[in-house]
Scaffold this active site. Structure first.
Site, PDB file in Angstrom:
ATOM      1  CE  LYS A  88      -0.746  -2.042  11.499  1.00 41.53           C
ATOM      2  NZ  LYS A  88      -1.848  -2.889  11.004  1.00 41.53           N
TER       3      LYS A  88
ATOM      4  CE  LYS B 296       2.142  -1.111   5.090  1.00 43.98           C
ATOM      5  NZ  LYS B 296       0.822  -0.883   4.551  1.00 43.98           N
TER       6      LYS B 296
ATOM      7  CE  LYS C 113      -6.761  -2.366   4.054  1.00 47.24           C
ATOM      8  NZ  LYS C 113      -6.689  -2.875   5.394  1.00 47.24           N
TER       9      LYS C 113
HETATM   10  P1  ATP Z   1      -3.198  -1.530   7.846  1.00 44.04           P
HETATM   11  O1  ATP Z   1      -2.801  -0.168   7.887  1.00 44.04           O
HETATM   12  O2  ATP Z   1      -4.696  -1.720   8.549  1.00 44.04           O
HETATM   13  O3  ATP Z   1      -2.362  -2.806   8.262  1.00 44.04           O
HETATM   14  P2  ATP Z   1      -2.771  -1.876   5.181  1.00 44.04           P
HETATM   15  O4  ATP Z   1      -2.963  -0.524   4.099  1.00 44.04           O
HETATM   16  O5  ATP Z   1      -1.440  -2.427   5.571  1.00 44.04           O
HETATM   17  O6  ATP Z   1      -3.677  -1.869   6.318  1.00 44.04           O
HETATM   18  P3  ATP Z   1      -3.591  -4.698   4.844  1.00 44.04           P
HETATM   19  O7  ATP Z   1      -4.931  -5.084   4.769  1.00 44.04           O
HETATM   20  O8  ATP Z   1      -2.639  -4.882   6.199  1.00 44.04           O
HETATM   21  O9  ATP Z   1      -3.312  -3.132   4.470  1.00 44.04           O
HETATM   22  O10 ATP Z   1      -2.895  -5.397   3.669  1.00 44.04           O
HETATM   23  C1  ATP Z   1      -3.511  -5.906   2.397  1.00 44.04           C
HETATM   24  C2  ATP Z   1      -2.406  -6.134   1.463  1.00 44.04           C
HETATM   25  O11 ATP Z   1      -2.069  -4.895   0.886  1.00 44.04           O
HETATM   26  C3  ATP Z   1      -1.225  -6.652   1.682  1.00 44.04           C
HETATM   27  O12 ATP Z   1      -0.843  -8.054   0.860  1.00 44.04           O
HETATM   28  C4  ATP Z   1      -0.131  -5.893   2.101  1.00 44.04           C
HETATM   29  O13 ATP Z   1       1.120  -6.360   1.869  1.00 44.04           O
HETATM   30  C5  ATP Z   1      -0.497  -4.985   0.870  1.00 44.04           C
HETATM   31  N1  ATP Z   1      -0.029  -3.404   0.911  1.00 44.04           N
HETATM   32  C6  ATP Z   1      -0.458  -2.824   2.222  1.00 44.04           C
HETATM   33  N2  ATP Z   1      -0.093  -1.799   1.837  1.00 44.04           N
HETATM   34  C7  ATP Z   1       0.858  -1.504   1.019  1.00 44.04           C
HETATM   35  C8  ATP Z   1       1.506  -0.844   0.080  1.00 44.04           C
HETATM   36  N3  ATP Z   1       1.494   0.640   0.781  1.00 44.04           N
HETATM   37  N4  ATP Z   1       2.151  -0.738  -1.133  1.00 44.04           N
HETATM   38  C9  ATP Z   1       1.919  -2.198  -1.666  1.00 44.04           C
HETATM   39  N5  ATP Z   1       1.289  -3.045  -0.995  1.00 44.04           N
HETATM   40  C10 ATP Z   1       0.796  -2.761   0.256  1.00 44.04           C
HETATM   41 MG    MG Z   2      -0.730  -3.796   7.023  1.00 40.83          MG
END
Ligand code: ATP
Ligand code: MG
Length: 326
Positions: free
Chosen positions: A112, A194, A197
């Site tokens: 990031k 992965k 968001k």
């Molecule tokens: P950001 O990109 O803003 O970090 P994010 O998609 O990683 O968003 P988070 O809010 O950081 O989402 O994570 C929320 C939950 O979702 C956490 O428990 C994280 O481990 C899980 N998670 C995030 N992305 C994935 C993915 N691609 N597959 C499985 N679990 C995920």
């Molecule tokens: Mg995340």
């Protein structure tokens, strides 16, 4: 005694299938077995610049999603991180336990930080310490997170162990709860990353609130691998990911899924996957729309009270141990 779990998601955007399959789905299942705290971690969201008005909206949207996927406020505690100031207060204390080099080693920080270039925020570096506070305030036994958060959880454990050693036993040292399957859903546009968001490409993820046309379109655009065979094979990450999503969403065993697609083409896989996803999302989207503002306020107020009761006791102990309070 019933074991306690803590987990959270950031209101940084709309939740995607990865968040659901990797995190929320497990929370729903675990809530009946454990005393559960599910937080909307809006302080974490600030580590990436946010539009203030949108952040407020997304915070409430996320709470609605928690409820719509099946987190039961009668059973679990649902609350907003900034409603419980103890999270920020304990972070300061733990900032004076954590070390800069160990934070600089975090993969998420490195990834990031590239996007923020020379203007990297202190908060981005400090993210794992805030996460440690979230978890340690509740004397958490288990933390259900996706694989991407494992490194942060390791650091939480290190911080807890170091604090306990230097100041006396204060925090329970938590363990990760990482599900065997579905722990990591990959991006539809780059299956080596992965699903996220905050990915710049909106077509890389299917959102829980996407309408049917959008779901169809995104799966249609999803990259595939060379070859034609449709079976679980980690050396073909794109197809493997699509199959994994299909398997998890339909609940059909892997073998049944492979049999179903035997001899069929990628277009069929994408079509069937879109159809299954649309069916799966329909009732969730319906429930999101049914939750009124008043209901939501009441649930979040009740969550804040319950969370603070526990958090304030732990913070007081940490303050006493460190000489900030008697
Ligand atoms: P950001 O990109 O803003 O970090 P994010 O998609 O990683 O968003 P988070 O809010 O950081 O989402 O994570 C929320 C939950 O979702 C956490 O428990 C994280 O481990 C899980 N998670 C995030 N992305 C994935 C993915 N691609 N597959 C499985 N679990 C995920
Ligand atoms: Mg995340």
């Amino acid at each position: 005694m019933t074991k306690r779990i803590f987990s959270g998601a950031q209101p940084t955007g709309n939740l995607h299938l990865g968040n659901y399959l990797g995190a929320l789905k497990n929370w729903v299942a675990l809530q009946h077995e454990y005393e559960s705290f599910f937080c909307i971690v809006n302080l974490h969201a600030l580590t990436i610049p946010q539009d203030p008005k949108l952040l407020l909206e997304k915070t409430r949207d996320l709470a609605r999603i928690y409820l719509a996927v099946g987190i039961d406020p009668q059973v679990s505690t649902i609350f907003v991180q900034s409603d419980v100031p103890e999270h920020a207060e304990l972070t300061w204390v733990l900032n004076c336990v954590a070390r800069v080099p160990e934070l600089e080693r975090m993969t998420q920080y490195k990834e990031k930080a590239k996007k923020q270039q020379e203007n990297v925020l202190v908060g981005l570096l400090d993210y794992p310490v805030l996460m440690a506070s979230d978890i340690l305030l509740y004397q958490t036994d288990l933390v259900p997170v996706g694989n991407d958060q494992k490194q942060h959880l390791e650091l939480t454990r290190d911080i807890a162990i170091r604090f306990n050693r230097d100041y006396g036993e204060t925090f329970k040292v938590p363990n990760p709860y990482i599900p065997k399957v579905g722990a990591r859903i990959m991006s539809l546009s780059d299956p080596l990353k992965k699903m996220s968001k905050s990915d710049d490409d909106p077509n890389s993820r299917v959102l829980l609130m996407d309408d049917a046309d959008t779901v169809v379109k995104k799966f249609k655009r999803a990259v595939t691998d060379s070859g034609t065979e449709i079976r679980f094979d980690e050396s073909r990450p794109a197809i493997n990911n699509l199959l994994e999503i299909y398997h998890l969403i339909t609940g059909k065993p892997a073998q049944t899924v492979e049999d179903h697609f035997a001899g069929k083409g990628y277009a069929q896989l994408k079509g069937d996957l879109a159809e299954a996803t649309i069916e799966f999302l329909r009732p969730i989207q319906q429930r999101v729309r049914e939750i009124s503002d008043e209901q939501l306020d009441a649930i979040l107020d009740q969550g804040r009270e319950k969370a603070q009761q526990i958090a304030s006791v732990t913070l007081q102990q940490a303050f006493e141990r460190t000489g900030l309070s008697v």
